[in-house]
Design a protein around this motif. Structure first.
Motif, PDB file in Angstrom:
ATOM      1  N   ALA A   1       0.845  -1.210   0.000  1.00  0.00           N
ATOM      2  CA  ALA A   1       0.000   0.000   0.000  1.00  0.00           C
ATOM      3  C   ALA A   1       0.877   1.256   0.000  1.00  0.00           C
ATOM      4  N   HIS A   2       1.943   1.230   0.797  1.00  0.00           N
ATOM      5  CA  HIS A   2       2.843   2.392   0.841  1.00  0.00           C
ATOM      6  C   HIS A   2       3.500   2.625  -0.525  1.00  0.00           C
ATOM      7  N   GLU A   3       3.870   1.520  -1.172  1.00  0.00           N
ATOM      8  CA  GLU A   3       4.480   1.659  -2.505  1.00  0.00           C
ATOM      9  C   GLU A   3       3.480   2.203  -3.513  1.00  0.00           C
TER      10      GLU A   3
ATOM     11  N   VAL B   1      -8.430   4.392   2.420  1.00  0.00           N
ATOM     12  CA  VAL B   1      -8.592   2.928   2.465  1.00  0.00           C
ATOM     13  C   VAL B   1      -7.436   2.317   3.261  1.00  0.00           C
ATOM     14  N   HIS B   2      -6.234   2.728   2.929  1.00  0.00           N
ATOM     15  CA  HIS B   2      -5.065   2.193   3.633  1.00  0.00           C
ATOM     16  C   HIS B   2      -5.103   2.528   5.118  1.00  0.00           C
ATOM     17  N   PHE B   3      -5.429   3.774   5.454  1.00  0.00           N
ATOM     18  CA  PHE B   3      -5.468   4.177   6.865  1.00  0.00           C
ATOM     19  C   PHE B   3      -6.489   3.330   7.625  1.00  0.00           C
TER      20      PHE B   3
ATOM     21  N   GLU C   1      -7.556   0.284   6.903  1.00  0.00           N
ATOM     22  CA  GLU C   1      -7.062  -1.094   7.028  1.00  0.00           C
ATOM     23  C   GLU C   1      -5.973  -1.183   8.105  1.00  0.00           C
ATOM     24  N   GLU C   2      -5.131  -0.181   8.122  1.00  0.00           N
ATOM     25  CA  GLU C   2      -4.048  -0.168   9.094  1.00  0.00           C
ATOM     26  C   GLU C   2      -4.607  -0.035  10.514  1.00  0.00           C
ATOM     27  N   MET C   3      -5.572   0.858  10.694  1.00  0.00           N
ATOM     28  CA  MET C   3      -6.164   1.047  12.029  1.00  0.00           C
ATOM     29  C   MET C   3      -6.869  -0.214  12.488  1.00  0.00           C
TER      30      MET C   3
ATOM     31  N   GLY D   1       7.463  10.637   5.742  1.00  0.00           N
ATOM     32  CA  GLY D   1       7.461  11.166   7.105  1.00  0.00           C
ATOM     33  C   GLY D   1       6.606  10.312   8.022  1.00  0.00           C
ATOM     34  N   HIS D   2       5.456   9.903   7.551  1.00  0.00           N
ATOM     35  CA  HIS D   2       4.553   9.098   8.384  1.00  0.00           C
ATOM     36  C   HIS D   2       5.014   7.631   8.458  1.00  0.00           C
ATOM     37  N   VAL D   3       5.256   7.043   7.313  1.00  0.00           N
ATOM     38  CA  VAL D   3       5.607   5.615   7.276  1.00  0.00           C
ATOM     39  C   VAL D   3       6.901   5.348   8.050  1.00  0.00           C
ATOM     40  N   ASN D   4       7.896   6.184   7.814  1.00  0.00           N
ATOM     41  CA  ASN D   4       9.207   5.897   8.397  1.00  0.00           C
ATOM     42  C   ASN D   4       9.326   6.273   9.869  1.00  0.00           C
TER      43      ASN D   4
ATOM     44  N   GLN E   1       5.979   6.967  12.232  1.00  0.00           N
ATOM     45  CA  GLN E   1       4.820   6.485  12.986  1.00  0.00           C
ATOM     46  C   GLN E   1       4.418   5.048  12.630  1.00  0.00           C
ATOM     47  N   ASP E   2       4.473   4.699  11.348  1.00  0.00           N
ATOM     48  CA  ASP E   2       4.205   3.292  11.003  1.00  0.00           C
ATOM     49  C   ASP E   2       5.358   2.406  11.496  1.00  0.00           C
ATOM     50  N   TYR E   3       6.540   2.935  11.413  1.00  0.00           N
ATOM     51  CA  TYR E   3       7.702   2.162  11.868  1.00  0.00           C
ATOM     52  C   TYR E   3       7.617   1.870  13.372  1.00  0.00           C
ATOM     53  N   ASP E   4       6.992   2.779  14.111  1.00  0.00           N
ATOM     54  CA  ASP E   4       6.794   2.553  15.558  1.00  0.00           C
ATOM     55  C   ASP E   4       5.972   1.288  15.807  1.00  0.00           C
ATOM     56  N   TYR E   5       4.879   1.107  15.058  1.00  0.00           N
ATOM     57  CA  TYR E   5       4.091  -0.107  15.304  1.00  0.00           C
ATOM     58  C   TYR E   5       4.847  -1.344  14.819  1.00  0.00           C
ATOM     59  N   ALA E   6       5.605  -1.192  13.734  1.00  0.00           N
ATOM     60  CA  ALA E   6       6.396  -2.327  13.230  1.00  0.00           C
ATOM     61  C   ALA E   6       7.364  -2.805  14.313  1.00  0.00           C
TER      62      ALA E   6
END
Ligand SMILES: [Fe+2]
Ligand SMILES: [Fe+2]
Length: 151
Positions: free
Chosen positions: A24-26, A70-72, A74-76, A129-132, A134-139
């Motif tokens: 989705a990020h790609e 849609v991605h947000f 699914e992620e939530m 900025g978000h993926v690397n 805030q998303d990385y935090d959950y990863a």
């Protein structure tokens, strides 16, 4: 053909541990790059965007906003199902991004060349900025849980 600059952006996207979210990020980055090609060549040539180009850009924004939502969602759903403790904060981050996306969509609809640099700068910034961060935090959180011995 993809420029070296754009290839580097893909290389910078971190792995968030969920293949469907990485995809989705790609996909979002692809849309951003499509817009960046348009904006970048206008900036490089010092020319204004034509009405057609503004229209194309607006179409890319529509798609970007729709798919980001849609991605947000699914992620939530994933974060809440798996008990991510910072889910509310993550939701707030997504909400803020949707606001920004809408703000810049309105700027695109003004068809004003004075906004091209701002639109471009922000477009290139927000996803990584978000993926690397805030998303990385959950990863990292889920990777740590997985690594912990049970019991
Ligand atoms: Fe994400
Ligand atoms: Fe996210």
């Amino acid at each position: 053909m993809q420029s070296e600059f754009h290839a580097k952006l893909f290389a910078r996207l971190v792995d968030v541990g969920e293949p469907r979210f990485n995809l989705a990020h790609e996909r979002l980055l692809n849309m951003i790059i499509e817009a960046d090609v348009l904006l970048g060549s206008a900036i490089l040539l010092g020319t204004a965007l034509t009405e057609d180009e503004w229209h194309t850009l607006s179409g890319i924004f529509d798609e970007l906003i729709a798919y980001a939502k849609v991605h947000f969602a699914e992620e939530m759903d994933h974060l809440r199902t798996h008990g991510y403790p910072a889910a509310d904060q993550h939701q707030a981050n997504h909400d803020a991004l949707v606001e920004e996306l809408n703000f810049f969509q309105r700027k695109v609809m003004q068809n004003d060349d004075a906004n091209i640099n701002d639109i471009r700068r922000w477009l290139l910034e927000w996803l990584l900025g978000h993926v690397n961060s805030q998303d990385y935090d959950y990863a990292q959180y889920f990777a740590k849980i997985k690594a912990e011995p049970i019991g």
